[in-house]
Scaffold this motif. Structure first.
Motif, PDB file in Angstrom:
ATOM      1  N   UNK A   1     -37.528  36.725 -10.842  1.00 27.13           N
ATOM      2  CA  UNK A   1     -38.491  35.922 -10.094  1.00 27.13           C
ATOM      3  C   UNK A   1     -39.071  36.673  -8.902  1.00 27.13           C
TER       4      UNK A   1
ATOM      5  N   UNK B   1     -28.721  37.210   1.899  1.00 24.56           N
ATOM      6  CA  UNK B   1     -27.888  37.519   0.735  1.00 24.56           C
ATOM      7  C   UNK B   1     -27.356  38.935   0.866  1.00 24.56           C
ATOM      8  N   UNK B   2     -26.230  39.178   0.251  1.00 23.77           N
ATOM      9  CA  UNK B   2     -25.589  40.488   0.337  1.00 23.77           C
ATOM     10  C   UNK B   2     -25.951  41.328  -0.885  1.00 23.77           C
ATOM     11  N   UNK B   3     -25.748  42.629  -0.756  1.00 22.57           N
ATOM     12  CA  UNK B   3     -25.918  43.508  -1.901  1.00 22.57           C
ATOM     13  C   UNK B   3     -26.921  44.611  -1.667  1.00 22.57           C
TER      14      UNK B   3
ATOM     15  N   UNK C   1     -40.694  36.579  -5.078  1.00 19.34           N
ATOM     16  CA  UNK C   1     -40.554  35.757  -3.877  1.00 19.34           C
ATOM     17  C   UNK C   1     -41.613  36.098  -2.843  1.00 19.34           C
TER      18      UNK C   1
ATOM     19  N   UNK D   1     -36.800  41.901  -6.543  1.00 16.08           N
ATOM     20  CA  UNK D   1     -35.662  42.770  -6.247  1.00 16.08           C
ATOM     21  C   UNK D   1     -34.528  42.505  -7.219  1.00 16.08           C
ATOM     22  N   UNK D   2     -33.742  43.543  -7.461  1.00 21.71           N
ATOM     23  CA  UNK D   2     -32.564  43.421  -8.317  1.00 21.71           C
ATOM     24  C   UNK D   2     -31.366  44.003  -7.587  1.00 21.71           C
ATOM     25  N   UNK D   3     -30.265  43.276  -7.647  1.00 22.10           N
ATOM     26  CA  UNK D   3     -29.014  43.685  -7.009  1.00 22.10           C
ATOM     27  C   UNK D   3     -28.143  44.413  -8.038  1.00 22.10           C
TER      28      UNK D   3
ATOM     29  N   UNK E   1     -36.466  33.929   2.814  1.00 23.91           N
ATOM     30  CA  UNK E   1     -35.884  32.892   3.667  1.00 23.91           C
ATOM     31  C   UNK E   1     -34.368  32.959   3.693  1.00 23.91           C
ATOM     32  N   UNK E   2     -33.775  33.400   2.610  1.00 25.47           N
ATOM     33  CA  UNK E   2     -32.327  33.297   2.483  1.00 25.47           C
ATOM     34  C   UNK E   2     -31.632  34.608   2.834  1.00 25.47           C
TER      35      UNK E   2
ATOM     36  N   UNK F   1     -24.309  45.804  -8.522  1.00 25.77           N
ATOM     37  CA  UNK F   1     -22.993  45.664  -7.893  1.00 25.77           C
ATOM     38  C   UNK F   1     -21.968  46.616  -8.480  1.00 25.77           C
TER      39      UNK F   1
ATOM     40  N   UNK G   1     -19.312  43.872   0.817  1.00 29.11           N
ATOM     41  CA  UNK G   1     -20.766  43.946   0.680  1.00 29.11           C
ATOM     42  C   UNK G   1     -21.469  43.567   1.976  1.00 29.11           C
TER      43      UNK G   1
END
Lengths: 213, 213
Positions: free
Chosen positions: B33, B43-45, B35, B127-129, B40-41, B131, B97
């Motif tokens: 998706x 998030x880690x990574x 954004x 974006x893609x995380x 707004x949020x 891990x 993380x």
């Protein structure tokens, strides 16, 4: 644009095959023949290489020991990427291959010859060529080898891979490597405050205690 | 050490699975998706991201056109690697993380807000995380996306991703991006000779003609 509700999980890429693939490349690397320096033959291609030390410099005694029966722990790991990769991420092109990998190893060979306290005969070299789309693996394989072996000159003793600083950059400090192994012209021009030898030797000791006890 | 006869073929690593794997990651990336900015949020990574432009800056009209129906061609692609990766190549650690990826996108958001001739509302972000061991793929996926899309701010207009130069580095030139989009404090301190706007605009034209005709 309608705001898409944020869900971190939608953004995580998972693929275990990748780790397996990198391990396969590392296994291949560790199985390639080892060569003396200087390399005698000209060859084209880019890729990843490792240098091994088996000499009698007392500060590197642990390495000579680890490599007594086989080339097990490199002192340095590096990469040579295809021309154009750093700017435009151009992959290796089989039709216009150049001597990136060999040139890089040759540059290291010269620095070993120049550096005080080192003897070229105590070094050996392993390298793997990655061609065409495979050249996109180069950075990943280099990173994996560095993580795996923690080569001394990639970590505790920094600076072996340095080039002559660009115009106006001589306010940086002489590298740890140049403090250990005097001889490079450009190092003497660096005006920054370098680490003193004692500190570097303590770092080396701590490095071996931690990574190769 | 007995000299091993040199045979270049012994040093070539071949594995077609790698190219397929990278393509899979790119497909995943293009399916995530999109954004609005600012995100707004929290998030880690760490991972890879792309910025898309759909605004009315006349010099970027071709991009707005290409992205009219879907987010197809980014204006910029970048990566945020795990803490410790640049030095020791430490992979992502799920237990420690940090917010690397989000922080990097936030830094870009600030620069877009500051830069003349840009409106944050005209930008979107994918974006893609990656891990754990998957984080070793980050550089390769970033490189592949850059090769695939030739994002304008990664190639013809350089400098968007720059940070404040380190001490004593202000003798470098202001980047193309800073000439195009005045506003960043550190850019005005650069004393080197920058490209003039006309040259940059010609480069942009040539870029679109060549990569997105």
């Amino acid at each position: 644009m309608a705001r898409h509700p944020f869900d971190r999980a939608e953004h995580i890429y998972k693929n275990d095959a990748f780790a397996e693939l990198v391990k396969d490349a590392v296994r291949f690397f560790n199985g390639t023949p080892v060569h003396e320096l200087p390399l005698q033959e000209r060859f084209t291609g880019s890729g990843v290489y490792a240098l091994y030390y088996t000499g009698s410099n007392p500060h590197y005694a642990r390495l000579a020991d680890l490599n007594r029966l086989s080339y097990a722990v490199p002192i340095y790991v590096g990469k040579a990427v295809p021309r154009g990769w750093r700017q435009a991420r151009v992959s290796d092109n089989l039709l216009t291959q150049s001597n990136e990998l060999q040139n890089r190893i040759r540059e290291h060979t010269r620095n070993i010859v120049i550096g005080d306290g080192l003897d070229l005969a105590d070094f050996a070299c392993r390298f793997v060529i990655f061609e065409a789309e495979g050249s996109d693996m180069i950075s990943t394989v280099e990173a994996t080898l560095i993580k795996l072996f923690r080569p001394l000159w990639n970590s505790a003793v920094d600076g072996f891979g340095n080039h002559t600083p660009g115009a106006g950059r001589f306010d940086q400090a002489k590298s740890d490597w140049d403090v250990m192994h005097k001889g490079r012209d450009f190092a003497d021009k660096c005006r920054g405050i370098a680490k003193d030898l004692d500190t570097i030797l303590k770092n080396i000791e701590a490095h071996f205690k931690r990574h190769h006890p």
